[in-house]
Design an enzyme around this catalytic site. Structure first.
Site, PDB file in Angstrom:
ATOM      1  N   HIS A  43     -52.134  86.408 -24.312  1.00  0.00           N
ATOM      2  CA  HIS A  43     -53.100  85.449 -23.776  1.00  0.00           C
ATOM      3  C   HIS A  43     -53.116  85.597 -22.261  1.00  0.00           C
ATOM      4  O   HIS A  43     -52.456  84.846 -21.538  1.00  0.00           O
ATOM      5  CB  HIS A  43     -52.699  84.027 -24.180  1.00  0.00           C
ATOM      6  N   GLU A  70     -56.105  86.514 -26.861  1.00  0.00           N
ATOM      7  CA  GLU A  70     -56.602  85.152 -26.737  1.00  0.00           C
ATOM      8  C   GLU A  70     -57.044  84.884 -25.305  1.00  0.00           C
ATOM      9  O   GLU A  70     -56.503  85.472 -24.367  1.00  0.00           O
ATOM     10  CB  GLU A  70     -55.500  84.139 -27.070  1.00  0.00           C
ATOM     11  N   HIS A 190     -49.546  77.094 -32.112  1.00  0.00           N
ATOM     12  CA  HIS A 190     -49.130  76.210 -31.019  1.00  0.00           C
ATOM     13  C   HIS A 190     -48.023  75.272 -31.505  1.00  0.00           C
ATOM     14  O   HIS A 190     -48.255  74.362 -32.286  1.00  0.00           O
ATOM     15  CB  HIS A 190     -50.270  75.382 -30.429  1.00  0.00           C
TER      16      HIS A 190
END
Length: 237
Positions: A43, A70, A190
């Site tokens: 990410h 991401e 997450h």
């Protein structure tokens, strides 16, 4: 079996803290796959405080499982994804200064914006996933914008489960069931951890993939990376 994609942002954070190449991000990515993980997630953020844009380019030749990038679809991010052409791109609406992702997309309000971006990625045969809260309207919106998958934002579940509230899984079960009925694939991520991943997997229908970084790397400090990855794989069967 639900696939495990390991987010290696924290490895890059550790490397960047000393300015050298220890730990070697590319070697860690190769080792993670050798230990059994079915994907690598990164990410990158605009300030490159952990994953650098060049890391994405370098990892392309190392990741032989599934490469998932991401990020917030700013122009620089879009250009990177189109250059690297990972198997999957996950669109996340995080602000430039966000410490970590903290909300899913409003797929209704951002319909036009997201539809255009997803169409561009699809023209390059890149599977698209959108980060959403377990809200049925947002799941329906994800279908409308042409996404291939959703990624359920699981922080709320993880927090409530840690307090003993198992009913916190219900919105996720319902969102996943709706997504599957609409023909959307279901990912999640997450704050998932060794403590909660088995319960989550057992109660979320059609779960194709989980992306786990912070908890997995923290657990590996005590248990070792190989052991932790295989612990996740065992729980995801």
């Amino acid at each position: 079996m639900t696939k495990l994609s390991v987010n290696i942002n924290k490895i890059a954070t550790l490397r960047n803290a000393r300015g050298g190449n220890v730990p070697d991000l590319l070697k860690v990515a190769a080792d993670i796959q050798e230990f059994g993980a079915q994907g690598i997630t990164i990410h990158p953020r605009p300030d490159e405080r952990h994953i650098r844009y060049q890391d994405a380019r370098d990892l392309k030749s190392v990741v032989y499982t599934e490469f998932n990038i991401e990020g917030n679809p700013a122009l620089k991010f879009i250009d990177l994804v189109l250059e690297v052409k990972p198997e999957q791109v996950t669109l996340v609406p995080d602000a430039d200064d966000a410490i970590t992702s903290n909300a899913g997309w409003d797929t209704v309000k951002n319909k036009a914006f997201l539809t255009e971006i997803i169409q561009e990625f699809k023209r390059h045969n890149i599977r698209t996933s959108v980060f959403v809260d377990p809200d049925l309207a947002m799941v329906e919106g994800a279908k409308e914008i042409g996404a291939d998958r959703i990624e359920l934002y699981t922080e709320s579940f993880a927090h409530q489960y840690g307090l003993g509230n198992q009913k916190a899984i219900l919105p996720y079960s319902e969102a996943a069931a709706l997504a599957t009925s609409l023909g959307l694939g279901v990912n999640a991520g997450h704050d998932l951890s060794l403590d909660n991943i088995r319960f989550f997997k057992q109660n979320v229908p059609g779960l194709l993939e989980v992306s786990i970084g912070h908890a997995l790397i923290a657990e590996a400090l005590y248990l070792g990376l190989d052991n932790v990855i295989n612990g996740y794989l065992h729980r995801l069967k």
